[in-house]
Design a protein around this motif. Structure first.
Motif, PDB file in Angstrom:
ATOM      1  N   VAL A   1       4.830 -20.621  -6.890  1.00 53.98           N
ATOM      2  CA  VAL A   1       5.065 -19.206  -6.702  1.00 53.98           C
ATOM      3  C   VAL A   1       3.716 -18.491  -6.657  1.00 53.98           C
ATOM      4  O   VAL A   1       2.736 -18.949  -7.263  1.00 53.98           O
ATOM      5  CB  VAL A   1       5.947 -18.631  -7.842  1.00 53.98           C
ATOM      6  CG1 VAL A   1       5.237 -18.703  -9.176  1.00 53.98           C
ATOM      7  CG2 VAL A   1       6.359 -17.191  -7.556  1.00 53.98           C
ATOM      8  N   THR A   2       3.653 -17.393  -5.921  1.00 51.98           N
ATOM      9  CA  THR A   2       2.424 -16.584  -5.843  1.00 51.98           C
ATOM     10  C   THR A   2       2.730 -15.171  -6.308  1.00 51.98           C
ATOM     11  O   THR A   2       3.625 -14.518  -5.759  1.00 51.98           O
ATOM     12  CB  THR A   2       1.878 -16.548  -4.411  1.00 51.98           C
ATOM     13  OG1 THR A   2       1.615 -17.884  -3.974  1.00 51.98           O
ATOM     14  CG2 THR A   2       0.594 -15.739  -4.340  1.00 51.98           C
ATOM     15  N   LEU A   3       2.005 -14.742  -7.321  1.00 55.33           N
ATOM     16  CA  LEU A   3       2.131 -13.354  -7.808  1.00 55.33           C
ATOM     17  C   LEU A   3       0.952 -12.555  -7.284  1.00 55.33           C
ATOM     18  O   LEU A   3      -0.205 -12.898  -7.532  1.00 55.33           O
ATOM     19  CB  LEU A   3       2.150 -13.318  -9.340  1.00 55.33           C
ATOM     20  CG  LEU A   3       3.338 -14.012 -10.020  1.00 55.33           C
ATOM     21  CD1 LEU A   3       3.203 -13.916 -11.532  1.00 55.33           C
ATOM     22  CD2 LEU A   3       4.664 -13.419  -9.559  1.00 55.33           C
ATOM     23  N   THR A   4       1.251 -11.498  -6.541  1.00 53.91           N
ATOM     24  CA  THR A   4       0.202 -10.665  -5.944  1.00 53.91           C
ATOM     25  C   THR A   4       0.419  -9.215  -6.356  1.00 53.91           C
ATOM     26  O   THR A   4       1.420  -8.606  -5.992  1.00 53.91           O
ATOM     27  CB  THR A   4       0.210 -10.772  -4.413  1.00 53.91           C
ATOM     28  OG1 THR A   4       0.039 -12.139  -4.039  1.00 53.91           O
ATOM     29  CG2 THR A   4      -0.920  -9.941  -3.824  1.00 53.91           C
ATOM     30  N   ALA A   5      -0.506  -8.704  -7.120  1.00 52.03           N
ATOM     31  CA  ALA A   5      -0.444  -7.305  -7.555  1.00 52.03           C
ATOM     32  C   ALA A   5      -1.198  -6.433  -6.570  1.00 52.03           C
ATOM     33  O   ALA A   5      -2.207  -6.841  -5.988  1.00 52.03           O
ATOM     34  CB  ALA A   5      -1.034  -7.151  -8.948  1.00 52.03           C
ATOM     35  N   LEU A   6      -0.700  -5.220  -6.374  1.00 51.20           N
ATOM     36  CA  LEU A   6      -1.360  -4.224  -5.530  1.00 51.20           C
ATOM     37  C   LEU A   6      -1.517  -2.938  -6.339  1.00 51.20           C
ATOM     38  O   LEU A   6      -0.892  -2.756  -7.388  1.00 51.20           O
ATOM     39  CB  LEU A   6      -0.537  -3.964  -4.266  1.00 51.20           C
ATOM     40  CG  LEU A   6      -0.333  -5.145  -3.318  1.00 51.20           C
ATOM     41  CD1 LEU A   6       0.601  -4.754  -2.192  1.00 51.20           C
ATOM     42  CD2 LEU A   6      -1.646  -5.635  -2.767  1.00 51.20           C
ATOM     43  N   SER A   7      -2.369  -2.053  -5.837  1.00 53.12           N
ATOM     44  CA  SER A   7      -2.606  -0.787  -6.517  1.00 53.12           C
ATOM     45  C   SER A   7      -2.416   0.350  -5.543  1.00 53.12           C
ATOM     46  O   SER A   7      -2.828   0.276  -4.386  1.00 53.12           O
ATOM     47  CB  SER A   7      -4.029  -0.748  -7.091  1.00 53.12           C
ATOM     48  OG  SER A   7      -4.324   0.559  -7.548  1.00 53.12           O
ATOM     49  N   ILE A   8      -1.788   1.440  -6.030  1.00 53.79           N
ATOM     50  CA  ILE A   8      -1.706   2.685  -5.260  1.00 53.79           C
ATOM     51  C   ILE A   8      -2.551   3.711  -5.983  1.00 53.79           C
ATOM     52  O   ILE A   8      -2.300   4.050  -7.133  1.00 53.79           O
ATOM     53  CB  ILE A   8      -0.259   3.199  -5.145  1.00 53.79           C
ATOM     54  CG1 ILE A   8       0.595   2.224  -4.346  1.00 53.79           C
ATOM     55  CG2 ILE A   8      -0.240   4.587  -4.502  1.00 53.79           C
ATOM     56  CD1 ILE A   8       2.045   2.621  -4.275  1.00 53.79           C
ATOM     57  N   ASN A   9      -3.601   4.174  -5.333  1.00 50.73           N
ATOM     58  CA  ASN A   9      -4.431   5.240  -5.894  1.00 50.73           C
ATOM     59  C   ASN A   9      -3.951   6.550  -5.293  1.00 50.73           C
ATOM     60  O   ASN A   9      -4.197   6.853  -4.139  1.00 50.73           O
ATOM     61  CB  ASN A   9      -5.903   4.999  -5.551  1.00 50.73           C
ATOM     62  CG  ASN A   9      -6.803   6.016  -6.227  1.00 50.73           C
ATOM     63  OD1 ASN A   9      -6.459   7.178  -6.339  1.00 50.73           O
ATOM     64  ND2 ASN A   9      -7.966   5.564  -6.656  1.00 50.73           N
ATOM     65  N   THR A  10      -3.212   7.337  -6.108  1.00 54.15           N
ATOM     66  CA  THR A  10      -2.591   8.551  -5.566  1.00 54.15           C
ATOM     67  C   THR A  10      -3.619   9.573  -5.122  1.00 54.15           C
ATOM     68  O   THR A  10      -3.347  10.411  -4.267  1.00 54.15           O
ATOM     69  CB  THR A  10      -1.663   9.174  -6.613  1.00 54.15           C
ATOM     70  OG1 THR A  10      -2.409   9.400  -7.809  1.00 54.15           O
ATOM     71  CG2 THR A  10      -0.504   8.250  -6.921  1.00 54.15           C
ATOM     72  N   ALA A  11      -4.842   9.542  -5.701  1.00 58.35           N
ATOM     73  CA  ALA A  11      -5.854  10.514  -5.291  1.00 58.35           C
ATOM     74  C   ALA A  11      -6.326  10.246  -3.877  1.00 58.35           C
ATOM     75  O   ALA A  11      -6.660  11.157  -3.129  1.00 58.35           O
ATOM     76  CB  ALA A  11      -7.038  10.456  -6.251  1.00 58.35           C
ATOM     77  N   THR A  12      -6.343   8.955  -3.495  1.00 62.40           N
ATOM     78  CA  THR A  12      -6.875   8.591  -2.179  1.00 62.40           C
ATOM     79  C   THR A  12      -5.776   8.414  -1.152  1.00 62.40           C
ATOM     80  O   THR A  12      -5.902   8.807  -0.007  1.00 62.40           O
ATOM     81  CB  THR A  12      -7.704   7.301  -2.294  1.00 62.40           C
ATOM     82  OG1 THR A  12      -8.713   7.494  -3.276  1.00 62.40           O
ATOM     83  CG2 THR A  12      -8.344   6.936  -0.971  1.00 62.40           C
ATOM     84  N   ASN A  13      -4.671   7.822  -1.578  1.00 68.00           N
ATOM     85  CA  ASN A  13      -3.674   7.379  -0.608  1.00 68.00           C
ATOM     86  C   ASN A  13      -2.350   8.105  -0.704  1.00 68.00           C
ATOM     87  O   ASN A  13      -1.376   7.687  -0.111  1.00 68.00           O
ATOM     88  CB  ASN A  13      -3.437   5.869  -0.776  1.00 68.00           C
ATOM     89  CG  ASN A  13      -4.733   5.080  -0.692  1.00 68.00           C
ATOM     90  OD1 ASN A  13      -5.209   4.604  -1.695  1.00 68.00           O
ATOM     91  ND2 ASN A  13      -5.282   4.974   0.497  1.00 68.00           N
TER      92      ASN A  13
END
Length: 886
Positions: free
Chosen positions: A438-450
């Motif tokens: 299995v592959t666990l891939t975390a992502l980030s949402i930067n609300t100030a930029t995106n």
């Protein structure tokens, strides 16, 4: 401008509300006299409260040492706090800590010894003018208003209604008249003081040379009696009024002068009716040093000449030369601190931009104590505000700093609170078979930029259990995993969780594969997708079940098939491409502002979606970009029947530009950085330097430009090199000048960390130099450092005795410093008729004996730590040595 006025006792409200708290919170009632002892404790004749109060300098707490508040007479031989006083108007303290009280309405002088027992030392039950040359306890006084002591312990009394200055000799206890003949008037200048006339004297003091000064209240003058007994007028012209500042004091007008004090060689006068304190300097010129002539109560912590007083009476000074005022109708004691500096408060945050909800520290500088708004404690970590917005939010904090004068100043510190990134795991809840990867891939949402819509990889992702972000692994059991993502720009972090459920399998994991019967389809054509490797199959999009899946997409589509074998699941994908569009460009690379022709093929109509300046239906089209741009083209083609297909492709077009960077985001003032450029063949900088990299040493934040030639294009770029603000490192001392044996508190401000030449660290240190000493300080802020020096002055602090040069024999004191007040005096020769005096730092004789030969043993009774002076007098002359008693 260095004369700062403050209130040290009283709250401007007349009355009595107890003791045992800060003196500035307790009431006085018409304080008429004030005195200090050698330890700078303050004694107050609290006239209308019929008490004598004491302010302990180390704590600022007020207490009553004499008087029970009842107007009357009684209590001699008992505890002074149980005695009755009647309007005490003046106090004085000797070197043995005896407190003398001018008990005005009882026509007596009272004494409170070091054990707190009160007695009468002068005056009887009735007012009168008798008893000279006899015991003071049998003499009559009439409204004694002011008292003072000389260096030998003799007591002087301003005998108000008797128009005289009386003296009680310490060695005999007898009373005499030393100024005034008992007759009301103004005469006798330049003759013997005992033959002169006075008019209601209200103040008396003795300077270090033994000269006497008298506030001749009814005559509106100040008189001086020298050591020969000759009286003169030194201030006032016998006319009631106000005038003459900055001119000769003898030509000036006074208005009922009440109290007098001498600091060094300057004479200070409480100009009662003018609501001012006047000063006569060594040249005889007069000026106002406190009060603006208005009857009121204002000005604390400001320049003393701008303050308002209300009928100031008694004056005194302490061993540091500060002046104290009985501000009678303001019900307070005011203090003028000379060479004082008001606090200038600043503050800083660590870190400068905290993360939402994270700990940060606010610390003030420039004062002694600090109080912050918002429940913040100075120097203690507190949680930053929670920021739920789309950008850093500024929060303001107010710090109130209080200095050694108990004066306050405020500053507002703005702290920007960064948002925390939103971390999520798209495949956060997975069920797999045992042994499956299995592959666990975390992502980030930067609300100030995106704006909360576009995921991007944060700088780092750290998983528990050794999981690496985006890297497959085979879990042995079902487990939960926590990932911490740290924002690339701010360093702020958040967490997310994922869970993997592992189920037992009855066979090997399936290996699913998929294929298409028609890899590239024309618009409207069909293809058969086929899966293998499992027992059952489900396709998406479409939710089709089966080994084969017939599709007719109208655009390029990726299909996913999920296969199951023995209860275990695996997937495979196949992409069906429709209508491949190709674009030909007349140029791959252009200069900014040049044109290029883009020609599309493979469809019947086209739409350019990222080139709004281009006509959408034209093909080919001409583009004129100024920066590197990717153009998106969508082609439409008709298929069989009513089918319409579309396809999209990207056309990247490179425009020649220069990229500029620095090897240091921010510099310390005077440090060097390297600027680097790329994208051209030659480079010319605004600094007149050339080359792809240059070295700079700016002192302020500066924008640099570079121009280059890339093939046939002229390109340019800019970069701003940030330079941190210079460190404004300052040092202040709790005392501009100290006596030998005293200590001073040095306080630094302007940096985050400090290293002193004494090897001590911290913003404040205590020093105890014996000579004027320079201290070096190094301060650091955000990795930048600077140094500064401060010279702590050390003075003799003793002006009561002149050292007579060329006199007597050599003197040796040992040990020195002295322990327990016992030491030995050694002379180089045995001289007859030697008298030895020990004198404290304010000029008072505390011990006297005769020499016993080459060596004399001294043991000071009731000694107090501090600086003393040993004076030797014999037929050869006089000599003085300093001794420090620990």
């Amino acid at each position: 401008n260095a004369q700062i006025i403050t209130t040290v006792a009283g709250d401007s409200i007349g009355g009595y509300n107890g003791d045992g708290a800060l003196a500035t919170t307790k009431y006085l009632n018409n304080p008429a006299g004030v005195a200090t002892d050698q330890y700078r404790n303050i004694y107050i004749a609290d006239a209308a409260n019929n008490r004598v109060r004491k302010v302990t300098v180390s704590t600022g707490v007020i207490s009553t040492i004499a008087g029970n508040g009842v107007f009357g007479f009684g209590g001699d031989g008992m505890a002074a706090t149980n005695a009755k006083l009647s309007a005490p108007y003046s106090v004085a303290v000797d070197a043995a800590s005896n407190v003398y009280i001018a008990d005005r309405s009882n026509n007596r002088i009272r004494k409170v010894n070091a054990s707190g027992i009160i007695t009468t030392v002068a005056g009887t039950a009735s007012a009168g003018y008798t008893g000279d040359n006899g015991a003071a306890s049998a003499a009559q006084l009439s409204a004694p208003t002011s008292i003072t002591l000389d260096a030998a312990g003799n007591l002087y009394i301003a005998d108000y209604n008797n128009n005289a200055i009386r003296k009680i000799t310490a060695s005999t206890g007898n009373i005499t008249t030393v100024a005034g003949n008992g007759t009301q008037g103004y005469s006798g200048d330049n003759g013997q003081a005992s033959s002169a006339t006075l008019y209601h004297p209200t103040g008396v003091t003795i300077d270090a040379g033994g000269n006497m000064y008298i506030a001749d209240n009814g005559n509106n003058v100040v008189r001086k009696v020298n050591t020969s007994g000759v009286i003169t007028t030194v201030a006032g012209n016998n006319t009631q009024g106000f005038g003459g500042d900055n001119g000769a004091a003898t030509s000036a007008q006074l208005n009922l002068p009440w109290g007098v004090a001498v600091i060094g060689t300057n004479l200070y006068i409480s100009d009662y009716g003018n609501f001012r304190i006047r000063k006569v300097n060594t040249t005889g010129n007069i000026s106002t040093i406190a009060g603006n002539g208005t009857n009121s109560y204002t000005g604390d912590c400001g320049i003393s000449t701008a303050a308002k007083l209300s009928y100031a009476l008694g004056l005194t000074s302490d061993v540091y030369g500060n002046l104290y005022i009985s501000d009678y109708s303001n019900n307070g004691v005011r203090k003028i601190s000379f060479n004082a500096t008001k606090a200038t408060v600043a503050g800083l945050s660590n870190p400068v931009k905290p993360c939402s909800g994270a700990g940060f520290i606010l610390k003030g500088s420039g004062a002694n104590t600090y109080v912050w708004s918002g429940g913040i404690i100075d120097g203690v970590s507190s949680p930053a505000p929670v920021n739920t917005t789309t950008a850093a939010v500024a929060s303001n904090y107010t710090v109130t700093g209080t200095d050694t004068l108990q004066c306050s100043a405020t500053a507002v510190i703005t702290v920007s609170v960064n948002i925390n990134p939103t971390i999520y795991v798209p495949n956060g809840n997975i069920t797999i078979c045992a042994g499956q990867a299995v592959t666990l891939t975390a992502l980030s949402i930067n609300t100030a930029t995106n704006a909360g819509t576009v995921p991007y990889l944060a700088a780092t992702f750290s998983w528990t259990s050794g999981v690496v972000n985006g890297v497959s692994f085979i879990p042995a059991v079902s487990s939960g995993y926590i990932v911490t993502g740290t924002d690339v720009g701010t360093g702020c972090s958040s967490t997310a969780t994922a869970s993997v459920t592992v189920v037992p399998s009855t066979g090997p994991l399936p290996v699913i594969s998929s294929s298409s019967s028609n890899a590239i389809s024309a618009c409207g054509s069909s293809a058969i997708l086929t899966a293998s490797g499992g027992n059952t199959y489900t396709w998406s999009p479409g939710s089709h079940v089966g080994t084969n899946y017939s599709v007719s997409p109208n655009m390029s589509t990726t299909y996913t098939v999920t296969g199951t074998l023995n209860g275990c699941i695996a997937t495979s994908t196949v992409t069906q491409v429709v209508n491949i569009i190709t674009v030909a460009s007349s140029k791959d690379t252009i200069c900014s502002g040049s044109s290029v022709t883009l020609t599309a093929s493979g469809a019947t109509s086209y739409t350019w979606t990222t080139a709004p300046s281009l006509t959408t239906s034209i093909n080919p089209v001409v583009a004129t970009p100024t920066v590197s741009t990717t153009y998106t083209i969508t082609g439409i083609s008709p298929g069989t029947g009513t089918t319409t297909c579309q396809s999209t492709t990207l056309v990247p077009l490179r425009v020649r530009t220069i990229a500029v960077s620095t090897n240091k985001d921010s510099l310390c003032n005077g440090s060097a950085a390297v600027l680097m450029a790329s994208g051209a063949n030659t480079y010319s900088w605004s600094t007149s330097q050339s080359g792809s990299s240059i070295s700079i040493t700016p002192t302020i934040t500066t924008t640099y430009s570079v121009t280059g030639v890339a093939q046939t294009c002229t390109v340019s770029g800019t970069i701003k090199q940030f330079v941190k603000s210079p460190i404004m490192l300052t040092i202040t001392s709790s005392q501009d000048s100290i006596c030998v044996g005293d200590s001073a508190k040095l306080t630094a401000s302007g940096a985050n960390s400090y290293i002193w030449s004494t090897t001590q660290t911290g913003s404040s240190i205590y020093v105890q130099p014996t000579v004027t000493t320079s201290y070096l300080l190094s301060g650091t802020v955000a990795g930048c450092s600077t140094t500064t020096n401060f010279s702590q002055k050390v003075g003799n602090c003793f002006t009561g005795i002149k050292h007579v040069t060329g006199a007597a024999s050599q003197i040796t004191l040992y040990p020195n410093p002295v322990v327990n007040g016992a030491f030995t005096i050694s002379l180089s020769e045995n001289t007859a008729n030697t008298t030895i005096y020990v004198i404290n730092a304010i000029g008072q004789t505390v011990y006297e004996t005769k020499g016993t030969g080459l060596e004399t043993q001294i043991s000071l009774p009731n000694y107090q730590p501090g600086v003393y002076f040993v004076q030797i007098k014999n037929t050869n002359g006089t000599s003085v040595k300093k001794v420090i008693v620990n």
